[in-house]
Design a protein around this motif. Structure first.
Motif, PDB file in Angstrom:
ATOM      1  N   ARG A 149       0.793  -1.224   0.000  1.00  0.00           N
ATOM      2  CA  ARG A 149       0.000   0.000   0.000  1.00  0.00           C
ATOM      3  C   ARG A 149       0.831   1.284   0.000  1.00  0.00           C
ATOM      4  O   ARG A 149       0.406   2.298  -0.565  1.00  0.00           O
ATOM      5  CB  ARG A 149      -0.931   0.009   1.221  1.00  0.00           C
ATOM      6  N   LEU A 150       1.996   1.263   0.608  1.00  0.00           N
ATOM      7  CA  LEU A 150       2.791   2.487   0.730  1.00  0.00           C
ATOM      8  C   LEU A 150       4.026   2.494  -0.154  1.00  0.00           C
ATOM      9  O   LEU A 150       4.701   3.529  -0.251  1.00  0.00           O
ATOM     10  CB  LEU A 150       3.220   2.691   2.190  1.00  0.00           C
ATOM     11  N   GLY A 151       4.328   1.364  -0.800  1.00  0.00           N
ATOM     12  CA  GLY A 151       5.566   1.262  -1.555  1.00  0.00           C
ATOM     13  C   GLY A 151       6.725   0.994  -0.617  1.00  0.00           C
ATOM     14  O   GLY A 151       6.618   1.169   0.602  1.00  0.00           O
ATOM     15  N   VAL A 152       7.848   0.592  -1.186  1.00  0.00           N
ATOM     16  CA  VAL A 152       9.004   0.232  -0.353  1.00  0.00           C
ATOM     17  C   VAL A 152       9.509   1.409   0.483  1.00  0.00           C
ATOM     18  O   VAL A 152       9.696   1.277   1.692  1.00  0.00           O
ATOM     19  CB  VAL A 152      10.146  -0.357  -1.221  1.00  0.00           C
ATOM     20  N   PRO A 153       9.760   2.591  -0.103  1.00  0.00           N
ATOM     21  CA  PRO A 153      10.269   3.711   0.715  1.00  0.00           C
ATOM     22  C   PRO A 153       9.317   4.085   1.855  1.00  0.00           C
ATOM     23  O   PRO A 153       9.742   4.235   3.007  1.00  0.00           O
ATOM     24  CB  PRO A 153      10.412   4.851  -0.289  1.00  0.00           C
ATOM     25  N   GLY A 154       8.034   4.237   1.538  1.00  0.00           N
ATOM     26  CA  GLY A 154       7.070   4.604   2.571  1.00  0.00           C
ATOM     27  C   GLY A 154       6.938   3.547   3.648  1.00  0.00           C
ATOM     28  O   GLY A 154       6.856   3.860   4.842  1.00  0.00           O
ATOM     29  N   ALA A 155       6.933   2.277   3.230  1.00  0.00           N
ATOM     30  CA  ALA A 155       6.815   1.184   4.197  1.00  0.00           C
ATOM     31  C   ALA A 155       8.004   1.151   5.146  1.00  0.00           C
ATOM     32  O   ALA A 155       7.843   0.950   6.352  1.00  0.00           O
ATOM     33  CB  ALA A 155       6.694  -0.151   3.462  1.00  0.00           C
ATOM     34  N   LEU A 156       9.197   1.369   4.622  1.00  0.00           N
ATOM     35  CA  LEU A 156      10.395   1.320   5.467  1.00  0.00           C
ATOM     36  C   LEU A 156      10.454   2.490   6.447  1.00  0.00           C
ATOM     37  O   LEU A 156      10.941   2.339   7.575  1.00  0.00           O
ATOM     38  CB  LEU A 156      11.653   1.300   4.589  1.00  0.00           C
ATOM     39  N   VAL A 157       9.956   3.653   6.028  1.00  0.00           N
ATOM     40  CA  VAL A 157       9.904   4.799   6.949  1.00  0.00           C
ATOM     41  C   VAL A 157       8.977   4.481   8.123  1.00  0.00           C
ATOM     42  O   VAL A 157       9.335   4.676   9.297  1.00  0.00           O
ATOM     43  CB  VAL A 157       9.431   6.077   6.216  1.00  0.00           C
ATOM     44  N   VAL A 158       7.788   3.983   7.813  1.00  0.00           N
ATOM     45  CA  VAL A 158       6.841   3.628   8.870  1.00  0.00           C
ATOM     46  C   VAL A 158       7.374   2.477   9.715  1.00  0.00           C
ATOM     47  O   VAL A 158       7.257   2.474  10.950  1.00  0.00           O
ATOM     48  CB  VAL A 158       5.477   3.250   8.256  1.00  0.00           C
ATOM     49  N   TRP A 159       7.996   1.507   9.056  1.00  0.00           N
ATOM     50  CA  TRP A 159       8.532   0.333   9.759  1.00  0.00           C
ATOM     51  C   TRP A 159       9.622   0.730  10.751  1.00  0.00           C
ATOM     52  O   TRP A 159       9.791   0.069  11.791  1.00  0.00           O
ATOM     53  CB  TRP A 159       9.065  -0.663   8.748  1.00  0.00           C
ATOM     54  N   THR A 160      10.347   1.781  10.452  1.00  0.00           N
ATOM     55  CA  THR A 160      11.372   2.264  11.380  1.00  0.00           C
ATOM     56  C   THR A 160      10.752   2.626  12.724  1.00  0.00           C
ATOM     57  O   THR A 160      11.298   2.293  13.787  1.00  0.00           O
ATOM     58  CB  THR A 160      12.090   3.496  10.794  1.00  0.00           C
ATOM     59  N   PHE A 161       9.595   3.269  12.690  1.00  0.00           N
ATOM     60  CA  PHE A 161       8.933   3.656  13.935  1.00  0.00           C
ATOM     61  C   PHE A 161       8.275   2.459  14.611  1.00  0.00           C
ATOM     62  O   PHE A 161       8.177   2.411  15.847  1.00  0.00           O
ATOM     63  CB  PHE A 161       7.905   4.755  13.657  1.00  0.00           C
ATOM     64  N   VAL A 162       7.847   1.479  13.827  1.00  0.00           N
ATOM     65  CA  VAL A 162       7.324   0.238  14.416  1.00  0.00           C
ATOM     66  C   VAL A 162       8.446  -0.476  15.182  1.00  0.00           C
ATOM     67  O   VAL A 162       8.250  -0.948  16.302  1.00  0.00           O
ATOM     68  CB  VAL A 162       6.738  -0.686  13.330  1.00  0.00           C
TER      69      VAL A 162
END
Length: 534
Positions: free
Chosen positions: A326-339
């Motif tokens: 849903r967010l693409g690789v860059p967006g997913a990794l940014v959010v995943w950093t906070f997870v």
């Protein structure tokens, strides 16, 4: 030494401390038989943040999301969460009630012994102490192990699947992260409180960002139907060899593992201001908040997920794959950093709570260390010895992954089984022995009363805990082999049997239950007045 009354508490007028010079928190602690050893630096905000952080919410859901999704199906994710959360409400309220009455760093271990008649005080304290320590150590290890997997999953996604992790790499990162948390926990309480205060904002903020981002980036035409999310279309039995009903119930692991370690806040109660109010309130708020917000996150994650056959994907994490879709690789990794950062906070608070349990158990001579780990540092006023002992021991369960990843996954179940069993023992005692002459239970400010509400909550949570302990003891794959065995129940029973064999063989000579330390001289060259001011 202070004089013990019929309730098992100690007279606050003991000559060991000048009662006029201590605040209400420390007077209550003295009444329970312990001299103040920590600085009370945790404010209401820091305490609530600590309670939320120990549950993790978005990171805990991400870590365990595969279990309900890949065993029982999408509907298992949604319905098992809210079912388990409702049961956890009753357990959290029951625990908060006891913590309010016994605000010590021993938590429910100390409370259990106080709620038992003197004849059984030592054996009850011994059982609850070892179950609680086992559950907390398993909780630290499983959370840190989950964080290590999450970090390597991000590397896999970032390299477009070219990177292949080994189990040795996961275990190595897991051990390194634990050492980092040991170093952070070695800070003084003042710094720990300041660090913890911001955890809740990262935790809740990341959760709501994920919810909003998934809903905004998923086309309406690609969202799953209500029947898939809530109905029969979402019941998909992928658990080898088990009936659909059992496969569906395996989904309870996510909520029971997330919404647990309730008494962690109790373990820092000697570092909390207005502990009898703040600690139980923080537990109740965190349980309710995590349960409801977690349900929203699970619903949105299932609603916006892609085809079920695509999971867990190359990263090995279904939750991360949904973010990537849903967010693409860059967006997913940014959010995943906070997870991942949220999971980091869970480990930080879990290690702090567990080290206080080790400290309390050692202080009561429940370990064969002559009270060595039951001392606080003169420099930081924190139990540094207990912190590093807990850190090193927590590495051991993660080593199971080198033998079998399935065996390592049993540590997640072990956390819920051991902790929840240690919780229902004091709840049962509170009902059976409240008016016993040796107990005479005196409720704290957080009190559900002796009416229908209190009794119903206590009965429900005890019955539920026994039920889920049976579910979590089952192997997820049949027929069972050595590689697929669920060792959670075996380890729990083994630890209890070993602990009691040790108790009757030798430990009963030095362990008699929670013991007052008002009469003991401090190793520090501080006056009593200086320690209280500190």
């Amino acid at each position: 030494m202070g004089k013990e009354d019929v309730t098992g508490k100690f007279d606050a007028s003991t000559p060991s401390l000048d009662s006029s010079s201590v605040n209400d928190d420390d007077k209550e602690l003295v009444a329970l038989g312990y001299k103040p050893s920590f600085k009370r630096e945790f404010s209401n905000l820091a305490t609530i943040s600590f309670a939320f952080s120990i549950m993790g919410l978005c990171s805990s859901i991400a870590t365990t999301f595969d279990t309900p999704l890949l065993l029982g199906g999408p509907s298992s994710v949604v319905w098992c969460w809210i079912l388990g959360a409702c049961m956890c409400f009753t357990l959290g309220a029951s625990i908060a009630e006891i913590v309010s009455a016994y605000p010590t760093c021993g938590g429910l271990y100390t409370a259990s012994a106080q709620l038992a008649p003197k004849k059984y005080r030592a054996t009850v304290g011994w059982l609850v102490g070892w179950l609680n320590i086992l559950g907390q150590i398993a909780g630290i290890s499983s959370t840190e192990f989950g964080l290590a997997r999450m970090i390597w999953a991000a590397v896999t996604v970032g390299t477009n699947g070219r990177f292949e992790r080994s189990e040795g790499m996961v275990v190595g990162l897991f051990a390194g992260l634990l050492i980092v948390h040991g170093l952070l926990n070695s800070l003084a309480t003042r710094w720990l409180a300041r660090l913890t205060s911001g955890f809740v904002f990262v935790n809740l903020g990341t959760t709501f960002i994920i919810v909003i981002a998934l809903l905004a980036k998923t086309p309406r035409s690609e969202m799953h139907s209500a029947a898939y999310v809530f109905g029969g279309e979402g019941v998909v039995n992928q658990a080898t060899g088990w009936p659909t009903g059992i496969a569906f119930l395996f989904g309870l692991l996510s909520v029971q593992w997330t919404v647990t370690d309730y008494d962690a806040t109790a373990h820092i109660s000697e570092e909390v201001k207005r502990a009898a109010y703040a600690a139980p309130a923080a537990i109740f708020i965190a349980v309710v908040g995590t349960g409801l917000i977690g349900w929203l996150l699970n619903i949105v994650a299932v609603l916006c997920s892609g085809p079920l056959e695509n999971f867990p994907g190359a990263s090995g994490s279904s939750f991360l794959e949904i973010l990537v879709i849903r967010l693409g690789v860059p967006g997913a990794l940014v959010v995943w950093t906070f997870v991942c950062l949220t999971a980091f906070f869970v480990c930080q608070t879990a290690l702090q709570a567990a080290s206080r349990t080790i400290y309390a158990f050692s202080r009561d001579h429940g370990l064969p260390d002559a009270g060595y780990f039951g001392k606080t540092s003169r420099l930081t006023h924190t139990p540094l010895r207990a912190i590093w002992f807990t850190t090193i021991v927590s590495i051991l369960p993660g080593l199971l992954d080198l033998a079998s990843p399935v065996a390592a996954n049993a540590v997640f179940s072990l956390t819920a089984i051991a902790l929840d069993l240690s919780y229902i023992i004091p709840i049962i005692l509170r009902r059976l022995c409240a008016n016993h002459p040796d107990v005479m239970f005196k409720p704290g400010p957080f009190y559900m009363g002796d009416g229908l509400i209190g009794k119903a909550a206590n009965f429900t949570c005890c019955t539920w805990t026994i039920f889920v302990s049976i579910i979590f003891s089952l192997p997820v794959v049949k027929p069972v082999t050595g590689q697929d065995m669920n060792y959670a129940s075996v380890i729990t029973i083994g630890v209890v049997v070993f602990a009691f064999a040790w108790y009757f063989a030798a430990a009963h000579k030095h362990y008699t239950g929670p013991q007052s330390n008002l009469h003991e001289k401090s190793d520090e060259d501080l006056t009593q007045k200086e320690k209280i001011v500190a």
